[in-house]
Design a protein around this motif. Structure first.
Motif, PDB file in Angstrom:
ATOM      1  N   PRO A 379       1.011  -1.359   0.171  1.00 32.24           N
ATOM      2  CA  PRO A 379       0.280   0.073   0.296  1.00 32.24           C
ATOM      3  C   PRO A 379       0.844   1.179  -0.121  1.00 32.24           C
ATOM      4  N   ASP A 380       2.510   1.033   0.429  1.00 37.18           N
ATOM      5  CA  ASP A 380       3.031   2.424   0.255  1.00 37.18           C
ATOM      6  C   ASP A 380       2.629   3.002  -1.202  1.00 37.18           C
ATOM      7  N   ASN A 381       3.063   2.321  -1.995  1.00 37.38           N
ATOM      8  CA  ASN A 381       2.783   2.727  -3.635  1.00 37.38           C
ATOM      9  C   ASN A 381       1.760   4.223  -3.793  1.00 37.38           C
ATOM     10  N   PHE A 382       1.118   3.774  -2.607  1.00 39.62           N
ATOM     11  CA  PHE A 382       0.411   4.889  -2.278  1.00 39.62           C
ATOM     12  C   PHE A 382       0.241   6.621  -1.076  1.00 39.62           C
ATOM     13  N   LEU A 383       2.085   5.904  -0.800  1.00 42.21           N
ATOM     14  CA  LEU A 383       2.015   7.008  -0.008  1.00 42.21           C
ATOM     15  C   LEU A 383       2.003   8.891  -0.987  1.00 42.21           C
ATOM     16  N   PRO A 384       1.637   9.775  -0.283  1.00 37.06           N
ATOM     17  CA  PRO A 384       1.356  11.097  -1.236  1.00 37.06           C
ATOM     18  C   PRO A 384       3.062  11.655  -1.951  1.00 37.06           C
ATOM     19  N   THR A 385       3.953  10.743  -1.024  1.00 36.13           N
ATOM     20  CA  THR A 385       5.065  11.337  -1.832  1.00 36.13           C
ATOM     21  C   THR A 385       5.130  10.199  -2.849  1.00 36.13           C
ATOM     22  N   ASN A 386       4.842   9.039  -2.779  1.00 34.54           N
ATOM     23  CA  ASN A 386       5.242   7.685  -4.112  1.00 34.54           C
ATOM     24  C   ASN A 386       4.181   8.643  -5.323  1.00 34.54           C
ATOM     25  N   ALA A 387       3.022   8.926  -5.083  1.00 32.67           N
ATOM     26  CA  ALA A 387       1.928   8.814  -5.765  1.00 32.67           C
ATOM     27  C   ALA A 387       2.136  10.076  -6.860  1.00 32.67           C
ATOM     28  N   GLU A 388       2.318  11.851  -5.978  1.00 40.52           N
ATOM     29  CA  GLU A 388       2.488  12.534  -6.762  1.00 40.52           C
ATOM     30  C   GLU A 388       3.331  12.979  -7.612  1.00 40.52           C
ATOM     31  N   LYS A 389       4.905  11.870  -7.454  1.00 38.35           N
ATOM     32  CA  LYS A 389       5.764  12.124  -8.464  1.00 38.35           C
ATOM     33  C   LYS A 389       5.665  11.089 -10.481  1.00 38.35           C
ATOM     34  N   ARG A 390       4.116  10.132 -10.039  1.00 36.56           N
ATOM     35  CA  ARG A 390       4.231   8.800 -10.802  1.00 36.56           C
ATOM     36  C   ARG A 390       3.270   9.553 -11.521  1.00 36.56           C
ATOM     37  N   HIS A 391       3.211   8.703 -12.719  1.00 35.14           N
ATOM     38  CA  HIS A 391       2.817   9.044 -14.454  1.00 35.14           C
ATOM     39  C   HIS A 391       0.729   9.579 -14.240  1.00 35.14           C
ATOM     40  N   PRO A 392       0.241   9.965 -14.285  1.00 33.64           N
ATOM     41  CA  PRO A 392      -1.026  10.739 -13.941  1.00 33.64           C
ATOM     42  C   PRO A 392      -1.918   9.415 -14.913  1.00 33.64           C
ATOM     43  N   TYR A 393      -1.451   8.633 -15.359  1.00 25.94           N
ATOM     44  CA  TYR A 393      -2.199   7.849 -16.582  1.00 25.94           C
ATOM     45  C   TYR A 393      -1.400   6.258 -16.376  1.00 25.94           C
ATOM     46  N   ALA A 394      -0.797   6.283 -14.954  1.00 27.91           N
ATOM     47  CA  ALA A 394      -0.200   4.295 -14.665  1.00 27.91           C
ATOM     48  C   ALA A 394      -1.399   3.887 -13.676  1.00 27.91           C
ATOM     49  N   PHE A 395      -2.171   4.600 -13.154  1.00 26.27           N
ATOM     50  CA  PHE A 395      -2.958   3.623 -12.495  1.00 26.27           C
ATOM     51  C   PHE A 395      -4.574   4.091 -12.460  1.00 26.27           C
ATOM     52  N   VAL A 396      -5.556   3.748 -13.729  1.00 24.78           N
ATOM     53  CA  VAL A 396      -6.881   3.998 -14.244  1.00 24.78           C
ATOM     54  C   VAL A 396      -7.755   2.700 -14.431  1.00 24.78           C
ATOM     55  N   PRO A 397      -7.659   2.140 -12.572  1.00 26.51           N
ATOM     56  CA  PRO A 397      -8.928   1.051 -12.755  1.00 26.51           C
ATOM     57  C   PRO A 397     -10.041   1.415 -12.812  1.00 26.51           C
ATOM     58  N   PHE A 398     -10.873   2.868 -12.994  1.00 28.27           N
ATOM     59  CA  PHE A 398     -12.123   3.188 -13.164  1.00 28.27           C
ATOM     60  C   PHE A 398     -12.031   3.710 -14.773  1.00 28.27           C
ATOM     61  N   ALA A 399     -11.006   3.671 -15.405  1.00 31.26           N
ATOM     62  CA  ALA A 399     -10.520   4.231 -17.319  1.00 31.26           C
ATOM     63  C   ALA A 399     -10.265   5.435 -16.353  1.00 31.26           C
ATOM     64  N   LYS A 400     -10.178   6.426 -17.069  1.00 29.77           N
ATOM     65  CA  LYS A 400     -10.287   8.133 -16.941  1.00 29.77           C
ATOM     66  C   LYS A 400      -9.810   8.815 -18.330  1.00 29.77           C
ATOM     67  N   GLY A 401     -10.624  10.187 -18.626  1.00 30.32           N
ATOM     68  CA  GLY A 401     -10.324  10.385 -19.564  1.00 30.32           C
ATOM     69  C   GLY A 401     -12.041  10.300 -20.119  1.00 30.32           C
ATOM     70  N   LEU A 402     -12.243  10.548 -20.887  1.00 28.58           N
ATOM     71  CA  LEU A 402     -13.455  11.309 -21.267  1.00 28.58           C
ATOM     72  C   LEU A 402     -14.563  10.495 -21.114  1.00 28.58           C
ATOM     73  N   ARG A 403     -13.804   8.796 -21.167  1.00 29.33           N
ATOM     74  CA  ARG A 403     -15.268   7.595 -21.278  1.00 29.33           C
ATOM     75  C   ARG A 403     -14.716   7.510 -19.803  1.00 29.33           C
ATOM     76  N   PHE A 404     -14.743   7.893 -18.761  1.00 27.51           N
ATOM     77  CA  PHE A 404     -14.203   6.914 -17.192  1.00 27.51           C
ATOM     78  C   PHE A 404     -15.343   7.038 -16.825  1.00 27.51           C
ATOM     79  N   CYS A 405     -15.316   6.029 -15.859  1.00 29.00           N
ATOM     80  CA  CYS A 405     -16.384   4.843 -15.006  1.00 29.00           C
ATOM     81  C   CYS A 405     -17.150   6.074 -14.134  1.00 29.00           C
TER      82      CYS A 405
END
Ligand code: HEM
Length: 462
Positions: A379-405
């Protein structure tokens, strides 16, 4: 970029083949389903190109034909401009303020789950836990979407959940069986091997239709329909129908889509979260400590969770996100390029008409993004310090963009309420290992075998 050719896959093999192709060919490759090519990606830059492009709001018949065949047209399958129109009709029903109104239902309906799980201890096969998650999900879905309280109706919640599970299995079969591309063979299969499934589908439709009739006519006060849940989703469908914004068939089949989308994803996520608690005792204890601090009473999960609580349960949030990273309940989804050729940021041009597939499973375990330990649950992968550096489209369980969940907020709140209560009441353990899990994709992520899980009621700390 390397291109290659993948074999025809089945629900049992599709996740494994995606991983093997990715190892051999990299994060972008071409896969063949029979004679049909698909451009598959698990690269966050390309995922962004696709999900943000107006050329990619269409769904491919190959991947979504099974859904359309079984349920009719609806948000999950509808194309282009018709999609924009329908989404506009449905969005208000899923506004955050509306979904917050469902929190009391998400809380209350956990008592049924507790009753079931209290009767379990050492399970050799934890599939039963998945069935309890499904019953919980169908209970909240019926109440919040249709205003129908299954506990007060004559419908048996277990049968109902089974019907929806078998409907999803039927959709998965039709989707993954290449010779069902022939309408004749599919029709034959519907009249023979899927006869029972078709009957069950009719029953599910009739339940939705009865709810529509009740809510439009307001005739009588049937005890199974609750009026305490404000703004149930069906009201928006009924309103759109009454204002001639959508026709009656679409209203019905679209509600079937909402049911299907909510059912599989929510119940599987709850199951996988429980499995992760069992597999990782130290994370389980951390999550428990956070919840105990917030709810110190000896109430065995009977507390009422508000949004204020949810926003402070930060470890729980990280735990659930990590579950969805390692086990994305929708491991693959796709789009068809329509309206022009699509130029990707890696220079590849996808011609109009081509199907592009987001391999969420590969993306979520992409070592370039998540590091060498990408396959490890942490779960530490989602510590704010780790999450903020990451590509915004690296985690898309609900899709993202125009046709998201559309159910994103709904799902996030449900999961947090349910899992917080479960963690307070039970302690889970297992002898299974994460690397032994056999992952399958029957439209949503499932397991080939459900590992043993032991459930203990927690003693209250002195
Ligand atoms: C853990 C829970 C959930 C996950 C992981 C999830 C994931 C997704 C994903 C990946 C998509 C895009 C699929 C595609 O483009 O083919 C999607 C779309 C959709 N989801 Fe969810 N979902 C969840 C819960 C829900 C719930 C609770 C509802 C309804 C209450 C819902 C309704 C929908 C609908 C209607 C769409 C189609 C949206 C559109 O195309 O406009 N989902 N979901």
């Amino acid at each position: 970029m390397i291109l290659g050719f993948g074999p025809i896959v089945t629900p049992k093999t599709i996740v494994k083949h995606g991983v093997e192709n990715c190892k051999k060919l990299g994060q972008n490759f071409i896969n063949f389903v029979g004679p049909f090519p698909q451009y598959v990606t698990g690269d966050p830059d390309i995922v962004k190109d696709i999900l943000m492009s107006k050329l990619c709001i269409h769904k491919d018949y190959l991947t979504y034909g099974g859904l359309r065949h079984a349920l009719g047209e609806g948000l999950l399958t509808i194309q282009g401009k018709d999609w924009q129109h329908l989404r506009k009709q449905m969005d208000p029903g899923f506004k955050f303020s509306k979904v917050l109104g469902f929190l009391p239902v998400f809380n209350r309906r956990m008592s049924g789950f507790f009753e079931e799980l209290d009767g379990c201890h050492a399970m050799k096969d934890s599939y039963r836990i998945l069935t309890f998650c499904r019953e919980y999900t169908i209970g909240i879905t019926c109440e919040t979407m249709l205003g129908l309280d299954l506990d007060k109706s004559t419908i048996d919640i277990k049968h109902y959940a089974n019907f929806i599970a078998s409907m999803m299995e039927y959709i998965s079969d039709v989707t993954f069986t290449v010779y069902y591309q022939s309408k004749f063979i599919l029709k034959l299969a519907d009249l023979t091997i899927y006869k029972q499934h078709r009957k069950e589908l009719q029953f599910l439709r009739s339940v939705i239709n009865d709810a529509f009739t009740y809510h439009s006519t307001k005739s009588g006060t049937l005890p199974e329909y609750v009026n305490t849940v404000e703004h149930i989703v069906a009201r928006h469908v009924i309103e759109a129908k009454e204002n001639n914004k959508i026709d009656a068939d679409l209203a019905l089949s679209n509600t079937m889509h909402l049911f299907g989308a909510a059912f599989e994803t929510t119940s599987s996520t709850l199951y996988f979260a429980i499995l992760m608690l069992a597999l990782y005792p130290e994370y389980q204890e951390k999550a428990y400590a956070e919840i105990l601090q917030m709810f110190p009473e000896n109430d065995s999960g009977g507390f009422e969770i508000t949004y204020n609580h949810i926003s402070q349960l930060t470890y729980l949030d990280m735990f659930i996100k990590e579950t969805l990273r390692v086990f994305p309940t929708v491991p693959l989804f796709s789009r068809r390029v329509i309206g022009g050729d699509l130029r990707l940021s890696n220079g590849v041009v996808i011609p109009e008409g081509q199907e592009v597939v987001i391999n969420t499973f590969n993306l979520h375990r992409n070592k370039d993004v998540w590091g060498p330990q990408a396959d490890t649950f942490n779960p530490d992968n989602f510590l704010p310090t780790n999450a903020e550096k990451r590509h915004p489209y690296a985690f898309v369980p609900f899709a993202k963009g125009l046709r998201f969940c559309i159910g994103l907020r709904y799902a996030e709140l449900t999961q947090r309420v349910a899992i917080a209560k479960i963690i307070k009441r039970y302690k889970f353990s297992t002898t299974a290992k994460i690397e032994d899990l056999e992952l399958q994709n029957h439209i949503s992520m499932q397991l080939g075998k459900y590992p043993p899980i032991t459930v203990e009621r927690r003693a209250f700390p002195k």
